[in-house]
Design a protein around this motif. Structure first.
Motif, PDB file in Angstrom:
ATOM      1  N   ARG A 151       0.842  -1.202   0.000  1.00  0.00           N
ATOM      2  CA  ARG A 151       0.000   0.000   0.000  1.00  0.00           C
ATOM      3  C   ARG A 151       0.877   1.252   0.000  1.00  0.00           C
ATOM      4  NH1 ARG A 151      -3.181   0.090   5.117  1.00  0.00           N
ATOM      5  NH2 ARG A 151      -1.430  -1.153   5.895  1.00  0.00           N
ATOM      6  N   SER A 152       0.441   2.282  -0.725  1.00  0.00           N
ATOM      7  CA  SER A 152       1.227   3.513  -0.756  1.00  0.00           C
ATOM      8  C   SER A 152       0.311   4.718  -0.947  1.00  0.00           C
ATOM      9  CB  SER A 152       2.270   3.460  -1.877  1.00  0.00           C
ATOM     10  OG  SER A 152       1.648   3.463  -3.141  1.00  0.00           O
ATOM     11  N   ILE A 153       0.808   5.870  -0.506  1.00  0.00           N
ATOM     12  CA  ILE A 153       0.099   7.134  -0.718  1.00  0.00           C
ATOM     13  C   ILE A 153       1.099   8.135  -1.284  1.00  0.00           C
ATOM     14  CG2 ILE A 153      -1.591   6.714   1.112  1.00  0.00           C
ATOM     15  CD1 ILE A 153       0.844   9.413   1.849  1.00  0.00           C
ATOM     16  N   SER A 154       0.582   9.087  -2.058  1.00  0.00           N
ATOM     17  CA  SER A 154       1.416  10.148  -2.611  1.00  0.00           C
ATOM     18  C   SER A 154       1.048  11.470  -1.939  1.00  0.00           C
ATOM     19  CB  SER A 154       1.198  10.265  -4.123  1.00  0.00           C
ATOM     20  OG  SER A 154       1.598   9.080  -4.774  1.00  0.00           O
ATOM     21  N   GLY A 155       2.044  12.327  -1.783  1.00  0.00           N
ATOM     22  CA  GLY A 155       1.798  13.621  -1.167  1.00  0.00           C
ATOM     23  C   GLY A 155       2.956  14.562  -1.407  1.00  0.00           C
ATOM     24  N   LYS A 156       3.056  15.577  -0.553  1.00  0.00           N
ATOM     25  CA  LYS A 156       4.178  16.516  -0.652  1.00  0.00           C
ATOM     26  C   LYS A 156       4.845  16.652   0.707  1.00  0.00           C
ATOM     27  CE  LYS A 156       1.687  20.824   0.343  1.00  0.00           C
ATOM     28  NZ  LYS A 156       1.424  22.213  -0.091  1.00  0.00           N
ATOM     29  N   LEU A 157       6.132  16.926   0.670  1.00  0.00           N
ATOM     30  CA  LEU A 157       6.895  17.143   1.901  1.00  0.00           C
ATOM     31  C   LEU A 157       6.434  18.458   2.516  1.00  0.00           C
ATOM     32  CD1 LEU A 157       9.233  16.034   3.648  1.00  0.00           C
ATOM     33  CD2 LEU A 157      10.773  17.462   2.293  1.00  0.00           C
ATOM     34  N   PHE A 158       5.949  18.400   3.756  1.00  0.00           N
ATOM     35  CA  PHE A 158       5.422  19.588   4.420  1.00  0.00           C
ATOM     36  C   PHE A 158       6.475  20.255   5.289  1.00  0.00           C
ATOM     37  CE2 PHE A 158       3.312  21.604   8.074  1.00  0.00           C
ATOM     38  CZ  PHE A 158       2.510  22.516   7.411  1.00  0.00           C
ATOM     39  N   ASP A 159       7.169  19.449   6.093  1.00  0.00           N
ATOM     40  CA  ASP A 159       8.262  19.978   6.910  1.00  0.00           C
ATOM     41  C   ASP A 159       9.283  18.880   7.165  1.00  0.00           C
ATOM     42  OD1 ASP A 159       7.130  18.431   8.954  1.00  0.00           O
ATOM     43  OD2 ASP A 159       6.050  20.119   9.817  1.00  0.00           O
ATOM     44  N   ILE A 160      10.440  19.279   7.701  1.00  0.00           N
ATOM     45  CA  ILE A 160      11.537  18.339   7.863  1.00  0.00           C
ATOM     46  C   ILE A 160      12.413  18.787   9.023  1.00  0.00           C
ATOM     47  CG2 ILE A 160      12.990  19.575   6.198  1.00  0.00           C
ATOM     48  CD1 ILE A 160      14.001  16.802   5.264  1.00  0.00           C
ATOM     49  N   SER A 161      12.934  17.840   9.762  1.00  0.00           N
ATOM     50  CA  SER A 161      13.864  18.119  10.855  1.00  0.00           C
ATOM     51  C   SER A 161      14.901  17.017  10.887  1.00  0.00           C
ATOM     52  CB  SER A 161      13.128  18.191  12.201  1.00  0.00           C
ATOM     53  OG  SER A 161      12.795  16.891  12.657  1.00  0.00           O
TER      54      SER A 161
END
Length: 370
Positions: free
Chosen positions: A266-276
């Motif tokens: 199973r997989s979903i697609s999206g966008k990177l919102f934030d990163i640390s």
């Protein structure tokens, strides 16, 4: 029944309150049994109907009053279990990392119930300053208004501590209370803090010995020239996630597509919102049933700030929480340890923090020149 936030509360949590009806009725039945009282089917249905009108369906004040004034209806019992409903909903909100504003909306519902059925004087100004009932480690109590607390702090020269995020980078300073009016305060602050407030469109005040909880406030106006802001519409914040962050969490420097894949395919697609350094946040329109603790794989392409280096990373993450976010889903993920590519995540996050602070300092210089 009309109260501030009713539509938002029902739209986001109607499924919870519908399912909770069973527990609410069981609590009523247990109470009557323990007290040795008779509970007729008609009275039990009255409790259920009034609960449903309050939190699930359209509320009719006249029908509600008729129910509450019936011979066997116990107002005190009904309200006692509404308070338990509030406590249980608080735990639900905390455990699922939901917006704590929902608790304020439910408190507004209880306040309206008091006003209608107990003739408790509750006006618009009181509702903006404080809820009649507030949750604490010791149960429910009538609390001092925000304004009274600010007056007390001003009189002894105590400062307020503010914490805001500027593009994910924490800005935390103290501010002096200059003026306290009926429903607002004027505070003198560092310009950097004001810019961070403007970025978030709200001010966040850290709890202390005078404030039992962190506070969110609306910015009524700000004066850049003399570094003052006027705040109103104060609300308790059960959680201030910026306080819990181990690392600054910054936004990516460009739009970054991302796919999260489970071992079962199973997989979903999206966008990177934030990163640390410790993890990432991904926003997607898809929810296919990933659960807290699931291990998800991802292939990420990043452009390292202040360089021409483009990197492609293959990393494994643990899903910490899934949050409904502006009609989409926000996946908060923790980087699993001992992965070769994780060093590039750290490098990217550190450079983005540096880049963001430079941007903030440049803005400060522009304001100072003006």
């Amino acid at each position: 029944m009309s109260f501030n936030g009713r539509d938002e509360l029902i739209d986001s949590s109607i499924d919870y309150f519908e399912k909770y009806t069973h527990k609410f009725i069981n609590n009523i039945q247990s109470y009557y049994k323990n007290e040795g009282k008779a509970l007729t089917r008609e009275t039990l249905e009255s409790y259920q109907e009034l609960y449903s009108m309050l939190l699930i369906k359209k509320f009719d004040i006249e029908v509600g009053k008729k129910i509450s004034n019936s011979k066997d209806f116990d107002k005190a019992c009904f309200f006692e279990f509404l308070l338990i409903t509030y406590i249980d909903f608080s735990k639900y909100v905390e455990n699922n990392n939901l917006d704590t504003t929902l608790l304020i909306y439910l408190a507004n519902a209880l306040n309206r119930y008091i006003a209608i059925f107990f003739k408790f004087p509750l006006n618009e100004q009181q509702n903006n300053q404080t809820n009649v009932f507030s949750n604490s480690n010791y149960g429910f109590f009538i609390q001092e208004s925000f304004i009274d607390t600010f007056k007390k702090m001003k009189s002894i020269g105590e400062k307020l501590e503010f914490l805001n995020l500027y593009n994910g980078v924490p800005v935390r300073t103290f501010g002096e209370i200059l003026q306290v009016d009926n429903n607002s305060i004027v505070v003198k602050l560092d310009l950097m803090q004001i810019l961070a407030m403007k970025e978030e469109e709200n001010a966040y005040i850290v709890q202390n010995q005078y404030l039992k909880k962190n506070i969110k406030a609306n910015i009524l106006w700000c004066n850049i020239a003399n570094c003052t802001v006027c705040l109103n519409d104060f609300e308790n914040q059960m959680h201030m996630y910026a306080l819990k962050r181990m690392y600054p969490r910054v936004h990516p420097n460009e739009f970054t597509k991302i796919t999260l894949t489970h071992d079962d395919g199973r997989s979903i697609s999206g966008k990177l919102f934030d990163i640390s350094e410790g993890g990432i946040g991904v926003v997607s329109t898809e929810d296919i049933g990933f659960k807290k603790g699931d291990i998800l794989k991802s292939h990420i392409k990043l452009h390292i700030p202040n360089s021409n280096e483009n990197v492609e990373l293959d990393l494994n993450f643990k899903l910490v929480v899934l949050i409904v976010y502006q009609n989409a889903y926000r996946y908060c993920l923790e980087i699993l340890p001992n992965q070769k590519d994780s060093i590039k995540i750290k490098e990217f996050a550190v450079k983005r923090v540096e880049e963001t602070l430079i941007e903030l300092k440049n803005q400060l210089e522009l304001y100072k020149r003006d």
